[in-house]
Each structure stands twice: as structure tokens, then as C-alpha cells.
Design a protein around this motif. Structure first.
Motif, PDB file in Angstrom:
ATOM      1  N   ARG A 243       0.736  -1.242   0.025  1.00 54.55           N
ATOM      2  CA  ARG A 243      -0.123  -0.048  -0.054  1.00 54.55           C
ATOM      3  C   ARG A 243       0.769   1.078  -0.065  1.00 54.55           C
ATOM      4  NH1 ARG A 243      -4.761   1.029   1.810  1.00 54.55           N
ATOM      5  NH2 ARG A 243      -4.903  -0.627   0.250  1.00 54.55           N
ATOM      6  N   ILE A 244       1.614   1.217   0.913  1.00 53.37           N
ATOM      7  CA  ILE A 244       2.580   2.451   1.018  1.00 53.37           C
ATOM      8  C   ILE A 244       3.616   2.682  -0.157  1.00 53.37           C
ATOM      9  CG2 ILE A 244       4.380   1.349   2.871  1.00 53.37           C
ATOM     10  CD1 ILE A 244       3.008   5.035   3.127  1.00 53.37           C
ATOM     11  N   SER A 245       3.954   1.518  -0.456  1.00 54.23           N
ATOM     12  CA  SER A 245       4.948   1.700  -1.880  1.00 54.23           C
ATOM     13  C   SER A 245       4.018   2.258  -3.067  1.00 54.23           C
ATOM     14  CB  SER A 245       5.271   0.079  -2.306  1.00 54.23           C
ATOM     15  OG  SER A 245       5.694   0.143  -3.580  1.00 54.23           O
TER      16      SER A 245
ATOM     17  N   GLY B  65       1.105  -7.625   1.923  1.00 53.41           N
ATOM     18  CA  GLY B  65      -0.274  -6.790   1.573  1.00 53.41           C
ATOM     19  C   GLY B  65      -0.796  -7.049   0.235  1.00 53.41           C
ATOM     20  N   LEU B  66      -0.077  -8.318  -0.596  1.00 58.06           N
ATOM     21  CA  LEU B  66      -0.602  -8.302  -1.911  1.00 58.06           C
ATOM     22  C   LEU B  66      -1.852  -9.417  -1.893  1.00 58.06           C
ATOM     23  CD1 LEU B  66       0.485  -7.125  -4.575  1.00 58.06           C
ATOM     24  CD2 LEU B  66       1.806  -9.356  -4.830  1.00 58.06           C
ATOM     25  N   HIS B  67      -2.866  -8.940  -2.374  1.00 60.39           N
ATOM     26  CA  HIS B  67      -3.891  -9.967  -2.175  1.00 60.39           C
ATOM     27  C   HIS B  67      -4.085 -10.857  -3.290  1.00 60.39           C
ATOM     28  CE1 HIS B  67      -5.188  -7.759   1.168  1.00 60.39           C
ATOM     29  NE2 HIS B  67      -4.797  -6.879   0.473  1.00 60.39           N
ATOM     30  N   ARG B  68      -4.205 -12.399  -2.978  1.00 64.90           N
ATOM     31  CA  ARG B  68      -4.388 -13.157  -4.206  1.00 64.90           C
ATOM     32  C   ARG B  68      -5.719 -13.323  -5.029  1.00 64.90           C
ATOM     33  NH1 ARG B  68      -0.017 -17.222  -4.157  1.00 64.90           N
ATOM     34  NH2 ARG B  68       0.775 -17.278  -2.165  1.00 64.90           N
TER      35      ARG B  68
ATOM     36  N   ALA C 299     -12.674  -2.302   2.599  1.00 60.04           N
ATOM     37  CA  ALA C 299     -12.298  -2.361   4.038  1.00 60.04           C
ATOM     38  C   ALA C 299     -11.336  -3.607   4.104  1.00 60.04           C
ATOM     39  CB  ALA C 299     -13.499  -2.429   4.845  1.00 60.04           C
ATOM     40  N   GLU C 300     -11.639  -4.743   3.423  1.00 65.91           N
ATOM     41  CA  GLU C 300     -10.769  -5.584   3.324  1.00 65.91           C
ATOM     42  C   GLU C 300      -9.535  -5.575   2.814  1.00 65.91           C
ATOM     43  OE1 GLU C 300     -14.269  -9.069   3.135  1.00 65.91           O
ATOM     44  OE2 GLU C 300     -13.035  -8.819   1.508  1.00 65.91           O
ATOM     45  N   LEU C 301      -9.424  -4.532   1.724  1.00 67.23           N
ATOM     46  CA  LEU C 301      -8.277  -4.156   1.075  1.00 67.23           C
ATOM     47  C   LEU C 301      -7.621  -3.059   1.880  1.00 67.23           C
ATOM     48  CD1 LEU C 301      -9.566  -4.144  -2.908  1.00 67.23           C
ATOM     49  CD2 LEU C 301      -7.849  -5.660  -1.691  1.00 67.23           C
ATOM     50  N   ASP C 302      -8.099  -2.786   2.907  1.00 64.01           N
ATOM     51  CA  ASP C 302      -7.373  -1.565   3.860  1.00 64.01           C
ATOM     52  C   ASP C 302      -7.732  -0.297   3.278  1.00 64.01           C
ATOM     53  OD1 ASP C 302      -6.582  -1.511   6.128  1.00 64.01           O
ATOM     54  OD2 ASP C 302      -4.554  -1.748   5.638  1.00 64.01           O
TER      55      ASP C 302
END
Ligand code: KIV
Ligand code: ZN
Length: 541
Positions: A276-278, A328-331, A350-353
Motif C-alpha cells: 500500500r505505502i509503496s 499486503g498483496l491479495h491473491r 475495507a478488506e483491501l484496507d
């Protein structure tokens, strides 16, 4: 694990990273990145070099006030950089004093080459100056960090001496920079071990490593320094920084995490925040991450070769040393479609933050529906691009309200843009160009009137397939004199500021126009000229 094995992560994305020629950030963007860094769990945020300009000072002050006092979790230390000059130290203190935990970081070069040619000072004069300024900083702030700049090329004996004197003067962290990225891992590890073994009073201070990547050795050097006893690592997201960049946060953190038995060291980083921050840093700075970049590159977890895919299907650990979810990478790929409702979207976000308020959700839901009409399946990657496109257009001075292009091999490429200006006026403008993007940019230029040079233009498809969302990242440089230039605190060199923009859309020309406008909007804010620009523009239909 004992406290002795805790590595403090000192993030300097907003100082050494932002100082690099291509990475100008607005004060809102800096604040947003600082919030993301706090959520990531960094121990220290070096928020800037307050003496550079009143804007830089204000940017650091906002971070000190807002992020340095966050009540959600333990707030990070907020640090300001200062040369060993009284007015720099005063500016740093003026900016950081509002943080619950402020730190002044001051530096002075110690290598023979820097002392002789840059400072024109003798080693003893350097020690006297350091002593005076570290003591002065200590009268303002309890937490003082001192860096002997170009330590990688300094005489070890001289370092032991000056660092011992810095501790006596009140420094609590001693940062050892390989300023020009010259050392090798063994050499740098030995340097740190030597400093710990030979510096008087070192047991009262934290030793820190700060490496640059000129030979591609920054991560290896930093890890060697930590193995030799350093307990703070100075890093940036995506490794951005002067020249070849700084040590990248994600590489050090994930090496320590993935190879725990080898290093036996821990950090306070929530690794699931890394991607996310990247992306935030990349989108705000307009500095794209190379696809094969360790940890955060688009291909870092992709498996293309048949033999690898076969192994992965049998057992992921055949070719995967880290789980993508850890960073933090979602499959999950098939998530929402055109029948999904607002609630489902909110839950998935929300699940993806992504924290979005009701107003933002309303806009994103509309865009999601438009997208779902074009693409049957909206993946997480699509959603991320869509939300980021929405969030990264925070300061919309001019807003794209419509775009039409005609292009191909017959006739001249033409674009018509409809923009809403800062005072709510509608501007309609057409232009010809060498292609549709060029025509669209020329039409935008006619309205916005902010002369610049386009330095970079990158297109990237978020997912595979012909209906993929395209992301465009641009970087542009203002015409001479329209924006104050920036001076490097170390070299004194003057850099031209450049401005990045990001846009995402299923139509890549629209994505390109949005990215260009985002960068122009930043340029307008930095120039302080946007009100004046719009009234001077002819208002269309
Ligand atoms: O690379 C360097 O020497 C620096 C210092 C200011 C720590 O960035
Ligand atoms: Zn540096």
C-alpha cells in the motif's frame, strides 16, 4: 527475542527520498505518506529539511503536529534534518517541537575528501564545529542524532574520535552514512564493528546505518551493519533517494523477516502495509517502481515460466519464499461484478484496507458501476487502481470533465477537452497533435497555461485482458523560474523540482489526461498562481 535485537526503522522517504531530483511532493501528499508510514509502524519519520524553505518547514510542522501526536497507536519519532548551522537547527526545532517525540538530526562531513574540498576545514575544526552544534541542538531537544557524512570514506580512527565527542556533546543516535554508496558489505560491517568496539561511550548511544545504492549494495551493506551491531536502519520506500537511491525499507524489513533464523533481529513493521505505502509513494512522486524490483515490483510474485507454474500449483513453497499476503498483496482475483451493491463494495474496500468516507464511497461506487458495465469482473487490482485514482487527485484545481479524441492514420489527431477550473468555470478547448495524447495535452495546456516539459510518460495495464484498466504515470518539469528550485543540504547543488501525476481509466487517453492534469495541478499549487491563471483564461461554452 530480547530488546537488544530490536531494529529501529528510520524512514527518510520524505527527506533523502524527496530530495532526489524527480520526487517533489506537495505538503498534503507528504502528510498522507507520513500517515501511511505511521500505520506501517516505522519508529522514526525523517519528515524533511526545514531550513530548505518556509514551505518545507511548514510541511514538517504539519507532520509533527498531526502524525507525531496520533492517538491510534504509539506515535513515531518525528525528525528534522539540519546542517551543523545554528539557523538550520533552529528551523528544525521550530518544525518538530510539536511532536510527542521530536528528534533533531544534524550532520557534518568527516572524510578527507569532503573536509578538504567541500568544507575546507581541518579535522580538528570539524570536531569543534560538531561539538558546538550538537550541544546547541541538545539545549532544544533531548533526542539528537549526529551523522558523520561520507563515513564510508572516512578514516576509522577519526570516526571513533568524533563520534565519542558527539556522545559527550549529547548525541543519542550515531548514524553512519555511506553517502556515496562506495563500500562493500564486509567493509561496511567491519566499519560498524570497529565503531562499536572503539568509540568511547558508545554503550549510551544507538548506532545507525544509512546506505546509498550507487553500486547496488545498499541493502547488503545495511544488513551487514545490523549484523555487526547497529540497531537503527535508515531507509526509504521503494529505495528512492539521491542518485541511485537509498536502502529500500521493504528489502531490509523482508530480509530480516524472511531470514529470521539467520539474522535473529526484529522490527516493529506491519509488513502487510508494504504494498500500500509503496504504491502511495510511487503514485505521489510519479517515480514508477521497476517491474522486477524486489518485494514491491509488479513481477515480484508473478510466475510466468511453465515449469515454475507447475511447481507452484503442486506446492507454493517450491518457488515462493514469502507469501504475497505478508506484504499486503491479495491473491483473490474474481471479486465483484455489475450486480454487486454498495455494501459489498464497502466491505471489499475495507478488506483491501481502504478507509473511505460516505462521500468518497458514493463517488467510487459510481465509478465501480461504470467499470463493471465495461468489464464483467472487477478484480482487486482494478479496485485498487480505481480508488487510488480517486484518492490521489486530492488537490483538483482543474478537473477533467470530458474528453474526445479523433486519431488514426487518416486526418490529423485531434482532441477536445472539457475542464472545470478552480472558480467552477467550464473550459472547452480543442487542439491538434502528433497523436491523441499529444493533442489532449496541448488542449489542456491551452487552458491551464503552465509551461512545462514532459519528462516521463508510462502506461501500465492493471490486469491482463483487453478490457484492463490502464494506469498512466507522468513526470514533468516546470519552465525556468516558475517554481523555486531546491538546494541539496549535502552537496549544495540546485535541483529543478519535477512533479508527478497518476491517472487510471479503462480508456488510456483519459488516464493520460488525468495523470497530466494531476501533475499540472501540483505545479499550479507550488507556483501559487492558479487563481490568476484561470481568470486569464478564456472561458468556453
Ligand atoms: O547520505 C548522507 O550522508 C545523508 C546524511 C544527511 C545522513 O543523507
Ligand atoms: Zn543519504
Amino acid at each position: 527475542m530480547s530488546k537488544d535485537n530490536y531494529i529501529r526503522i528510520f524512514d527518510t522517504t520524505l527527506r533523502d527520498g524527496e530530495q532526489s531530483p524527480g520526487a517533489s511532493l506537495t505538503s498534503n501528499e507528504k502528510l498522507e505518506i507520513a500517515r501511511g508510514l505511521a500505520k506501517l509502524g516505522v519508529d522514526v519519520i525523517e519528515a524533511g529539511f526545514p531550513a530548505a524553505s518556509p514551505d518545507d518547514l511548514e510541511g514538517v510542522r504539519r507532520i509533527a503536529k498531526e502524525v507525531g501526536n496520533s492517538t491510534e497507536s504509539e506515535p513515531p519519532i518525528i525528525c528534522g534534518l539540519a546542517r551543523t548551522i545554528k539557523s538550520d537547527i533552529d528551523a528544525a526545532w521550530e518544525a518538530i517541537q510539536y511532536a510527542a517525540k521530536p528528534r533533531i538530526h544534524t550532520f557534518l562531513a568527516t572524510s578527507p575528501i569532503h573536509m578538504e574540498h567541500k568544507l575546507r576545514m581541518t579535522p580538528e575544526e570539524v570536531v569543534v564545529k560538531m561539538r558546538e552544534m550538537v550541544s546547541y541542538a541538545k539545549t532544544l531537544c533531548q533526542d539528537v542524532e549526529f551523522s558523520p557524512e561520507d563515513a564510508g570514506r572516512s578514516e576509522p580512527e577519526f570516526l571513533y574520535h568524533i563520534l565519542g565527542e558527539a556522545i559527550k556533546a549529547g548525541a543519542t543516535t550515531l548514524n553512519i552514512p555511506d553517502t556515496v554508496g562506495y563500500t562493500t558489505p564486509k567493509e561496511f560491517g567491519d566499519l560498524i564493528a570497529g565503531i562499536i568496539a572503539n568509540t568511547h561511550g558508545i554503550e549510551n548511544a544507538i548506532v545507525s546505518v544509512h546506505c546509498h545504492d550507487d553500486l547496488g549494495l545498499a541493502t547488503a551493506n545495511s544488513l551487514a551493519g545490523l549484523q555487526a551491531g547497529a540497531r537503527q536502519a535508515e531507509v526509504t520506500m521503494n529505495g528512492i533517494g539521491e542518485r541511485a537511491g537509498n536502502t529500500s525499507l521493504e528489502e531490509v524489513v523482508m530480509a530480516l523477516y524472511t531470514r529470521r533464523p539467520i539474522y535473529g533481529l526484529e522490527t516493529g513493521i506491519d509488513t502487510t502495509q508494504i504494498i500500500r505505502i509503496s504504491r502511495t509513494v510511487s503514485n505521489y512522486t510519479g517515480m514508477i517502481v521497476q517491474p522486477n524490483k524486489a518485494i514491491v515490483g509488479a513481477n515480484a510474485f508473478a510466475h510466468e515460466a511453465g515449469i515454475h507454474q507447475d511447481g507452484m500449483l503442486k506446492n507454493k513453497s517450491t518457488y515462493e519464499i514469502m507469501l504475497p499476503e505478508t506484504v499486503g498483496l491479495h491473491r483473490s482475483r474474481l471479486v465483484l461484478g455489475k450486480h454487486s451493491g454498495r455494501h459489498a463494495l464497502k466491505v471489499r474496500l475495507a478488506e483491501l484496507d481502504f478507509e473511505v468516507d460516505d462521500e468518497e464511497l458514493k463517488v467510487i461506487f459510481k465509478r465501480f458501476k461504470d467499470l463493471a458495465d465495461k468489464k464483467k469482473i472487477v478484480s482487486d487490482a482494478d479496485l485498487e487502481a480505481l480508488v487510488e485514482d480517486q484518492l490521489y487527485q486530492a488537490q483538483e484545481i482543474y478537473k477533467l470533465d470530458g474528453l474526445q479524441v479523433a486519431c488514426g492514420t487518416i486526418g490529423l489527431p485531434t482532441a477536445t477537452v472539457r475542464l472545470v477550473g478552480p472558480n467552477g468555470n467550464l473550459h472547452i478547448q480543442a487542439a491538434l497533435g502528433t497523436g491523441p495524447v499529444d493533442a489532449a495535452y496541448k488542449a489542456i495546456d491551452e487552458v491551464v497555461k503552465m509551461p512545462n516539459t514532459l519528462l516521463e510518460f508510462h502506461i501500465h495495464a492493471v490486469t491482463e485482458g483487453i478490457d484492463a484498466i490502464g494506469e498512466v504515470t507522468v513526470r514533468l518539469e516546470p519552465e525556468n523560474g516558475s517554481i523555486p528550485e531546491r538546494t541539496s543540504p549535502q552537496s549544495g547543488e540546485v535541483h529543478k523540482r519535477t512533479f508527478g501525476g497518476y491517472g487510471a481509466h479503462t480508456d488510456i487517453i483519459v488516464a493520460g489526461a488525468k495523470a497530466y492534469l494531476a501533475a499540472l495541478n501540483k505545479l499550479l499549487v507550488a507556483s501559487g498562481r492558479y487563481g490568476e491563471v484561470e481568470t486569464a483564461t478564456e472561458v468556453g461554452a
